[in-house]
Design an enzyme around this catalytic site. Structure first.
Site, PDB file in Angstrom:
ATOM      1  N   HIS A 167       0.849  -1.202   0.000  1.00 33.24           N
ATOM      2  CA  HIS A 167       0.000   0.000   0.000  1.00 33.24           C
ATOM      3  C   HIS A 167       0.879   1.245   0.000  1.00 33.24           C
ATOM      4  CE1 HIS A 167      -2.931   2.898   1.449  1.00 33.24           C
ATOM      5  NE2 HIS A 167      -3.858   1.998   1.710  1.00 33.24           N
ATOM      6  N   ASP A 212     -10.571   6.670  -5.031  1.00 40.37           N
ATOM      7  CA  ASP A 212     -10.382   5.393  -4.329  1.00 40.37           C
ATOM      8  C   ASP A 212     -10.829   4.286  -5.281  1.00 40.37           C
ATOM      9  OD1 ASP A 212     -10.033   3.369  -2.537  1.00 40.37           O
ATOM     10  OD2 ASP A 212     -11.206   4.282  -0.919  1.00 40.37           O
ATOM     11  N   GLU A 271      -1.038   1.409  -5.217  1.00 38.65           N
ATOM     12  CA  GLU A 271      -0.835   0.179  -4.456  1.00 38.65           C
ATOM     13  C   GLU A 271      -0.869  -1.021  -5.411  1.00 38.65           C
ATOM     14  OE1 GLU A 271      -3.985   0.283  -1.485  1.00 38.65           O
ATOM     15  OE2 GLU A 271      -4.022   2.451  -1.674  1.00 38.65           O
TER      16      GLU A 271
HETATM   17  C1  BG6 Z   1      -6.918   2.231   0.522  1.00 43.14           C
HETATM   18  C2  BG6 Z   1      -8.388   1.978   0.421  1.00 43.14           C
HETATM   19  O1  BG6 Z   1      -6.224   1.142   0.019  1.00 43.14           O
HETATM   20  O2  BG6 Z   1      -6.564   2.404   1.884  1.00 43.14           O
HETATM   21  C3  BG6 Z   1      -9.132   3.140   1.049  1.00 43.14           C
HETATM   22  O3  BG6 Z   1      -8.746   1.821  -0.930  1.00 43.14           O
HETATM   23  C4  BG6 Z   1      -8.668   3.334   2.477  1.00 43.14           C
HETATM   24  O4  BG6 Z   1     -10.515   2.897   1.018  1.00 43.14           O
HETATM   25  C5  BG6 Z   1      -7.172   3.530   2.474  1.00 43.14           C
HETATM   26  O5  BG6 Z   1      -9.314   4.467   3.035  1.00 43.14           O
HETATM   27  C6  BG6 Z   1      -6.563   3.729   3.852  1.00 43.14           C
HETATM   28  O6  BG6 Z   1      -6.910   2.695   4.701  1.00 43.14           O
HETATM   29  P1  BG6 Z   1      -6.447   2.704   6.211  1.00 43.14           P
HETATM   30  O7  BG6 Z   1      -7.049   1.482   6.844  1.00 43.14           O
HETATM   31  O8  BG6 Z   1      -4.954   2.661   6.205  1.00 43.14           O
HETATM   32  O9  BG6 Z   1      -6.971   3.985   6.800  1.00 43.14           O
END
Ligand code: BG6
Length: 300
Positions: A167, A212, A271
């Site tokens: 990510h 997103d 990601e």
């Molecule tokens: C992304 C998702 O990968 O991660 C989003 O597509 C999400 O929807 C984002 O808000 C962040 O996620 P987190 O759990 O790290 O706040």
């Protein structure tokens, strides 16, 4: 569990380029230094928080509001998302791998000056619901940053189905000025529109509101063109059928307690992984490797 330096396999020539220290929140981390670059990795989540080439701004965005606390993910860098992506009823978002303290297993120096570090996800209560498996993560630092997540089933009879995703948060000069290239013609799930399936029509994806999107069945390289920093970032991948593009924009930034209200202007997540309908089903004893290579060059 193997997190102390003395238990790690290391060749002497690598030791000069890896430093153990207490990072933020007094969490143990490694700083890696090569002839071309520096990197920082926390054992918490095996989380790469920094990669910086000499004479270039950082490649990875880190939130100034990130927490460094047991059980809570770090905001920025490269969270390792596994064994599920997104929300899961009764469990925290994006799996448990990013909040576990990974075991540091070895440094592998290469004659060309690269440094590789291998981590392994430790045994933890959460794995009990799955067929037995190992999860290894190899981070290689040189002119570029290469990340490999290797999942191997140790089961003799059960299939192991999971999602994985690296990510990656990238630092950009101005999110509204960048273009993301490489996704034209690819189908995606638009989370902002309630997971409606759409097809990307733009050669150059621009960010002017919350984005997103989970792009499916796409294995190609994605480029981030950043005119403000004069930089092109390349996200090359293998063993990955999904690409997610995320920028929280104004309202969501304000809702996130570990993210600055204005920080959406300086980041974009691109990601790489295998999520949603691209989830992986390993046969007994099977193995899968997700490899992502991050590099940058001057934008021409
Ligand atoms: C992304 C998702 O990968 O991660 C989003 O597509 C999400 O929807 C984002 O808000 C962040 O996620 P987190 O759990 O790290 O706040």
């Amino acid at each position: 569990m193997t997190t102390n330096a003395s238990a790690v396999t290391a060749k002497p020539e690598a030791l000069g380029r890896v430093t153990f220290l207490d990072g933020q929140g007094e969490m143990p981390m490694l700083e890696i230094s090569t002839a071309w670059s520096t990197a920082g990795i926390y054992l918490h989540g095996a989380h790469v928080t920094q990669f910086k080439k000499k004479d270039e701004p950082p490649l990875l965005f880190m939130s100034q509001c990130s927490r460094f606390t047991d059980g809570i993910p770090i905001r920025g860098g490269v969270p390792v998302v596994f064994p599920w992506f997104g929300a899961r009823e009764g469990s925290s978002q994006h799996g448990f791998a990013r909040v576990k303290v990974w075991d540091l297993k070895e440094f592998v120096p290469a004659p060309d000056g690269s440094v590789s570090v291998r981590f392994r996800l430790p045994d933890c209560p959460e794995v009990s619901g799955y067929p037995p498996f190992t999860a290894d993560y190899i981070v290689t630092v040189n002119q570029s940053l290469t990340l490999q997540l290797i999942i191997t089933s140790q089961s003799k009879d059960a299939e192991f189905t999971f999602e994985d995703c690296l990510h990656t948060y990238f630092e950009v000069g101005d999110a509204t000025a960048i273009s993301v290239r490489g996704l034209k013609g690819i189908s995606y799930l638009d989370k902002v529109a309630g997971y409606v399936e759409k097809t990307e029509t733009d050669d150059l994806l621009r960010i002017a509101s919350e984005v997103d999107r989970t792009y499916l069945n796409t294995t190609g390289t994605v480029e981030i063109l950043d005119p403000r920093l004069g930089r092109k970032i390349l996200v090359e991948k293998q063993g990955s059928a999904s690409t997610v593009v995320w920028n929280p924009w104004i309202a969501k930034s304000r809702q996130m307690s570990d993210f600055g209200d204005e920080e959406y202007q300086r980041m974009v997540c691109v990601e790489s992984g295998n999520v949603a309908s691209n989830s992986i089903s390993l046969p007994p004893g099977g193995s899968s490797t997700l490899t992502v290579k991050l590099s940058s060059e001057t934008l021409k």
